[in-house]
Design an enzyme around this catalytic site. Structure first.
Site, PDB file in Angstrom:
ATOM      1  N   ASP A   2       0.639  -1.546  -0.481  1.00 50.20           N
ATOM      2  CA  ASP A   2      -0.123  -0.016  -0.050  1.00 50.20           C
ATOM      3  C   ASP A   2       0.818   1.724  -0.484  1.00 50.20           C
ATOM      4  O   ASP A   2       2.154   1.084   0.156  1.00 50.20           O
ATOM      5  CB  ASP A   2      -0.795   0.269   1.543  1.00 50.20           C
ATOM      6  CG  ASP A   2      -1.663   0.919   0.941  1.00 50.20           C
ATOM      7  OD1 ASP A   2      -2.459   1.395   0.549  1.00 50.20           O
ATOM      8  OD2 ASP A   2      -2.046   1.755   2.259  1.00 50.20           O
ATOM      9  N   SER A   3       0.694   2.463  -0.060  1.00 49.98           N
ATOM     10  CA  SER A   3       0.621   3.824  -0.636  1.00 49.98           C
ATOM     11  C   SER A   3       1.700   4.127   1.123  1.00 49.98           C
ATOM     12  O   SER A   3       2.493   4.600   1.508  1.00 49.98           O
ATOM     13  CB  SER A   3       0.134   5.035  -0.820  1.00 49.98           C
ATOM     14  OG  SER A   3      -0.532   4.840   0.136  1.00 49.98           O
ATOM     15  N   TYR A  17      -0.696   8.223  -2.554  1.00 47.19           N
ATOM     16  CA  TYR A  17      -0.552   8.134  -3.835  1.00 47.19           C
ATOM     17  C   TYR A  17      -2.027   8.726  -5.387  1.00 47.19           C
ATOM     18  O   TYR A  17      -1.650   9.168  -6.320  1.00 47.19           O
ATOM     19  CB  TYR A  17      -0.776   6.697  -4.591  1.00 47.19           C
ATOM     20  CG  TYR A  17       0.490   5.768  -4.196  1.00 47.19           C
ATOM     21  CD1 TYR A  17       1.777   6.064  -3.871  1.00 47.19           C
ATOM     22  CD2 TYR A  17       0.551   4.581  -4.394  1.00 47.19           C
ATOM     23  CE1 TYR A  17       3.011   6.038  -3.337  1.00 47.19           C
ATOM     24  CE2 TYR A  17       1.931   3.703  -3.872  1.00 47.19           C
ATOM     25  CZ  TYR A  17       2.884   4.333  -3.890  1.00 47.19           C
ATOM     26  OH  TYR A  17       4.321   3.585  -3.664  1.00 47.19           O
ATOM     27  N   CYS A  55      -4.352  -0.746  -2.240  1.00 51.03           N
ATOM     28  CA  CYS A  55      -4.383   1.109  -2.561  1.00 51.03           C
ATOM     29  C   CYS A  55      -4.760   0.890  -3.684  1.00 51.03           C
ATOM     30  O   CYS A  55      -5.140  -0.078  -4.843  1.00 51.03           O
ATOM     31  CB  CYS A  55      -2.481   0.982  -2.584  1.00 51.03           C
ATOM     32  SG  CYS A  55      -2.766   3.127  -3.576  1.00 51.03           S
ATOM     33  N   ASN A  56      -5.867   1.106  -3.838  1.00 50.55           N
ATOM     34  CA  ASN A  56      -6.823   1.415  -5.008  1.00 50.55           C
ATOM     35  C   ASN A  56      -6.122   2.252  -5.390  1.00 50.55           C
ATOM     36  O   ASN A  56      -6.471   1.816  -6.939  1.00 50.55           O
ATOM     37  CB  ASN A  56      -8.165   2.826  -4.285  1.00 50.55           C
ATOM     38  CG  ASN A  56      -9.041   1.779  -3.276  1.00 50.55           C
ATOM     39  OD1 ASN A  56     -10.258   1.086  -4.043  1.00 50.55           O
ATOM     40  ND2 ASN A  56      -9.256   1.742  -2.224  1.00 50.55           N
ATOM     41  N   THR A  57      -5.668   3.762  -5.628  1.00 46.55           N
ATOM     42  CA  THR A  57      -4.725   4.239  -6.790  1.00 46.55           C
ATOM     43  C   THR A  57      -3.838   3.469  -7.172  1.00 46.55           C
ATOM     44  O   THR A  57      -4.085   3.175  -8.911  1.00 46.55           O
ATOM     45  CB  THR A  57      -4.372   5.055  -5.696  1.00 46.55           C
ATOM     46  OG1 THR A  57      -5.028   5.991  -4.972  1.00 46.55           O
ATOM     47  CG2 THR A  57      -3.732   6.208  -7.341  1.00 46.55           C
ATOM     48  N   GLU A 114      -6.975  10.531   9.226  1.00 45.79           N
ATOM     49  CA  GLU A 114      -6.066  10.373   9.901  1.00 45.79           C
ATOM     50  C   GLU A 114      -5.832  11.379  11.243  1.00 45.79           C
ATOM     51  O   GLU A 114      -4.748  11.427  11.991  1.00 45.79           O
ATOM     52  CB  GLU A 114      -4.936  10.614   9.268  1.00 45.79           C
ATOM     53  CG  GLU A 114      -4.956   9.786   7.914  1.00 45.79           C
ATOM     54  CD  GLU A 114      -3.505   9.927   7.454  1.00 45.79           C
ATOM     55  OE1 GLU A 114      -2.672  10.222   7.263  1.00 45.79           O
ATOM     56  OE2 GLU A 114      -2.883   8.712   7.172  1.00 45.79           O
ATOM     57  N   CYS A 174     -11.806   3.801  -1.967  1.00 48.97           N
ATOM     58  CA  CYS A 174     -10.074   3.405  -1.383  1.00 48.97           C
ATOM     59  C   CYS A 174      -9.596   3.437   0.788  1.00 48.97           C
ATOM     60  O   CYS A 174     -11.319   3.156   1.864  1.00 48.97           O
ATOM     61  CB  CYS A 174      -9.850   5.398  -0.631  1.00 48.97           C
ATOM     62  SG  CYS A 174      -7.979   6.064   0.662  1.00 48.97           S
ATOM     63  N   THR A 175      -8.570   3.153   0.634  1.00 44.04           N
ATOM     64  CA  THR A 175      -8.456   2.128   1.675  1.00 44.04           C
ATOM     65  C   THR A 175      -8.720   2.866   3.286  1.00 44.04           C
ATOM     66  O   THR A 175      -9.608   1.996   4.287  1.00 44.04           O
ATOM     67  CB  THR A 175      -7.088   1.231   2.007  1.00 44.04           C
ATOM     68  OG1 THR A 175      -6.141   2.498   1.692  1.00 44.04           O
ATOM     69  CG2 THR A 175      -6.694   0.721   1.511  1.00 44.04           C
TER      70      THR A 175
END
Lengths: 261, 261
Positions: free
Chosen positions: B9-10, B41, B72-74, B151, B183-184
């Site tokens: 993942d990013s 990302y 990661c979705n992106t 976050e 998106c995670t």
């Protein structure tokens, strides 16, 4: 391109510093580097930001710049000393000029500072303010939502207003009369911040203060080369050109992608 | 560590996928890589995200993983095909499982998708949904504030509620009955999103769907090695450990910093 002033930022935000510099010093050439491939720096560790700053300074140094302006608050906060030791160039950060302006403006010596997590954690503004006025009381808080709000174009949105109220309430409760905008994006929220803090609190824009500090170092420099500005980024330029044009209030073109690491 | 499942993942968000995988597949070992030195990302270009994904896959491949999960979705949206061509491993992304779940759940075939700028611009969810149901109507919008809100710990804050109302209004006006959280980070806002979309709209969490897709590929794998999980990051581990513990709901330790590039 030699004898240009090198400007470095984590991304697009440093264009606020470039804009002030280009306005104050119309006879200077500039090379701007935005590390858009690794932006943002504000949530990354000091060690990683120092490494990125070193790579950026290396790049600009290879372009023969005569001076290095670290337009990024986070990089200024954690990497300035190292850059000054490693590069035989004048290195100007945004922290000291912003701190100096705040100390000059404040009447009650109660100063607020807002910035990224990295900038606030470093304590760099607080240290710079205390070097100038050991009796100053400094109150600081990170505002992580301000950058995405500015980039989303929501700087004047009700959500930005609410976020500003939430972040600034503890600082206003301390009766600050001066607030340092310790991140290059924050001037975009100036209008919203003014509404939240009220007319009794002065806002300090480090970009303008930094541009004046640079001018003070170049008082008699009136022999310009052919006027030229260059912009380099570490991701493809599209987004930098789009967002950057909004920052500059003018079209931004001829941006070139480079690799640093 | 060989024969582990590699997850990439990013940054910290992919831990939502890891958590589901570890729960569904208690007899598997995992190696997790978070590219925290270059996160996020979602605002970076497809070309740059593809390069980062390739470097991450190289790293995990050198660790002898038997499968690569792009959490990661992106990265799933823009780099999956290239990774599948370049690596002789099963490569599972989060887009296809999420799209499949959405198509199964939707009764009126009107599906909303939210994600990063990069994921939405790629059109990957829309394409995956249309491969499964050519008659589906897909309505998508990027929600850049959701990651910083999550976050910041403001997932249930009034500001998150207002941002969700603003972002989702156009999708709700299209009468969607299913919304893909592409998106995670977004599952952290689930409660707020449920309040905004109402009980008529089903939320699809790609993390859970992806974990089930991985399990389907490993139906009879019941010969575990000594149970072990490893976490690697590209910035210093402190922040990943802090935020990651909140994501996992359990302490996260033994995280190691590595260089990819």
């Amino acid at each position: 391109m030699s004898h240009a002033i090198g400007i470095f930022d984590s991304g697009v935000g440093g264009l606020t510093v470039y804009k002030e510099l280009a306005r104050l010093l119309p006879n200077q050439n500039f090379v701007y580097l935005g590390d858009t491939g690794r932006v943002p720096y504000g949530t990354k560790s000091p060690a990683t930001v120092r490494r990125y700053a070193r790579e950026a300074a290396n790049f600009l140094s290879r372009h023969g710049v005569k001076m290095l302006v670290v337009a990024c608050n986070t990089a200024s906060a954690v990497a300035l000393e190292e850059l000054r030791q490693q590069f035989a160039l004048p290195v100007i950060g945004v922290i000291e000029p912003g701190a100096e302006r705040a100390v000059t403006l404040s009447k009650n010596s109660r100063i607020g500072v807002i910035g990224t997590e990295g900038t606030i954690k470093s304590g760099a503004y607080s240290a710079a303010i205390h070097r100038l006025n050991p009796d100053a009381a400094v109150f600081s808080t990170p505002c992580p939502l301000f950058v995405p709000l500015a980039e989303e174009g929501w700087a004047h949105h009700r959500i930005a207003h609410l976020a500003a109220e939430e972040y600034l309430a503890p600082l206003l409760a301390e009766n600050i009369d001066t607030l340092v905008l310790g991140c290059t994006h924050y001037p975009l929220l100036k209008q919203t911040l003014e509404q939240v803090v009220g007319s009794e609190v002065r806002l300090v824009d480090s970009a303008a203060a930094t541009a004046e500090a640079v001018r003070a170092l170049l008082p008699n420099d009136t022999s310009p080369f052919e006027k030229e500005g260059r912009f380099y980024v570490t991701d493809v330029p599209t987004r930098f050109e789009q967002v950057g044009s909004a920052f500059l209030g003018a079209p931004l073109t001829c941006v070139e992608q480079v690799e640093l690491a």
